[in-house]
Design an enzyme around this catalytic site. Structure first.
Site, PDB file in Angstrom:
ATOM      1  N   CYS A   1      -4.685 -48.156  -2.942  1.00  0.00           N
ATOM      2  CA  CYS A   1      -3.932 -48.058  -1.699  1.00  0.00           C
ATOM      3  C   CYS A   1      -3.548 -49.455  -1.214  1.00  0.00           C
ATOM      4  CB  CYS A   1      -4.802 -47.355  -0.671  1.00  0.00           C
ATOM      5  SG  CYS A   1      -3.972 -46.883   0.831  1.00  0.00           S
ATOM      6  N   HIS A   2      -2.302 -49.612  -0.773  1.00  0.00           N
ATOM      7  CA  HIS A   2      -1.841 -50.904  -0.255  1.00  0.00           C
ATOM      8  C   HIS A   2      -2.432 -51.182   1.121  1.00  0.00           C
ATOM      9  CE1 HIS A   2       1.263 -50.157  -3.300  1.00  0.00           C
ATOM     10  NE2 HIS A   2       1.365 -51.469  -3.344  1.00  0.00           N
TER      11      HIS A   2
ATOM     12  N   ASP B   1     -22.433 -37.149  11.824  1.00  0.00           N
ATOM     13  CA  ASP B   1     -23.581 -38.062  11.898  1.00  0.00           C
ATOM     14  C   ASP B   1     -24.244 -38.004  13.267  1.00  0.00           C
ATOM     15  OD1 ASP B   1     -25.301 -40.238  10.896  1.00  0.00           O
ATOM     16  OD2 ASP B   1     -24.243 -41.431  12.409  1.00  0.00           O
TER      17      ASP B   1
ATOM     18  N   MET C   1      -2.154 -42.053   3.984  1.00  0.00           N
ATOM     19  CA  MET C   1      -3.569 -42.176   3.608  1.00  0.00           C
ATOM     20  C   MET C   1      -4.402 -42.660   4.798  1.00  0.00           C
ATOM     21  SD  MET C   1      -3.630 -40.941   0.663  1.00  0.00           S
ATOM     22  CE  MET C   1      -5.380 -41.166   0.428  1.00  0.00           C
ATOM     23  N   GLU C   2      -3.827 -43.525   5.600  1.00  0.00           N
ATOM     24  CA  GLU C   2      -4.520 -44.011   6.795  1.00  0.00           C
ATOM     25  C   GLU C   2      -4.698 -42.884   7.819  1.00  0.00           C
ATOM     26  OE1 GLU C   2      -3.069 -47.497   4.587  1.00  0.00           O
ATOM     27  OE2 GLU C   2      -2.179 -45.568   5.076  1.00  0.00           O
TER      28      GLU C   2
END
Length: 150
Positions: free
Chosen positions: A77-78, A127, A112-113
């Site tokens: 990924c860039h 969590d 993707m981000e």
């Protein structure tokens, strides 16, 4: 088939796409996902009674941080200069819907981000709530939209 995969070279090796000759344009992406929680856990979150703290605030910060680290997490990924990250959380009857919106001006997309922001936010909720809810489930993480304009 290999010639259709942009991250595989002609020999079948992993390859980072060359975006050097592409124009810089404005790009946006939206993603969504859901973490399913018990009604009791949702009530604790809503009343800010989870011992680890304010679940939604921490998940929002984690999602933003995750988006900024995407190129460190996804090998090919860039690294993108992100201009805007926002995350919205909607408490529903059976969980929390997480939606991200991201914007950049760059040579390649920001989807993707957007997906990473939602994923990291959901994992953070997990969590923070794992001590009180053993039946959580993260699901339905998907890209809603991506745009580009010159």
């Amino acid at each position: 088939m290999i010639d259709k995969l942009t991250h595989i070279d002609k020999n079948g090796n992993a390859n980072m796409v060359d975006v050097g000759d592409k124009d810089i344009i404005k790009r946006t992406a939206e993603a969504v996902g859901k973490i399913y929680l018990s009604k009791e856990t949702l009530k604790l979150i809503e009343e800010n009674n989870i011992k680890k703290g304010d679940v939604i605030s921490v998940a929002r910060i984690a999602g933003i941080m995750g988006a900024k680290q995407t190129s460190n997490l996804i090998p090919l990924c860039h690294n993108i200069n992100i201009e805007k990250v926002s995350l919205d959380f909607t408490l529903e009857e059976d969980g929390i819907l997480i939606k991200s919106y991201l914007r950049c001006s760059y040579k390649t997309g920001i989807e993707m981000e957007a997906l990473t922001a939602v994923s990291i936010a959901a994992l953070t909720i997990w969590d923070m709530c794992k001590a009180v809810d053993k039946n959580m489930r993260i699901s339905d993480i998907t890209l809603l939209s991506k745009t580009k304009e010159i």
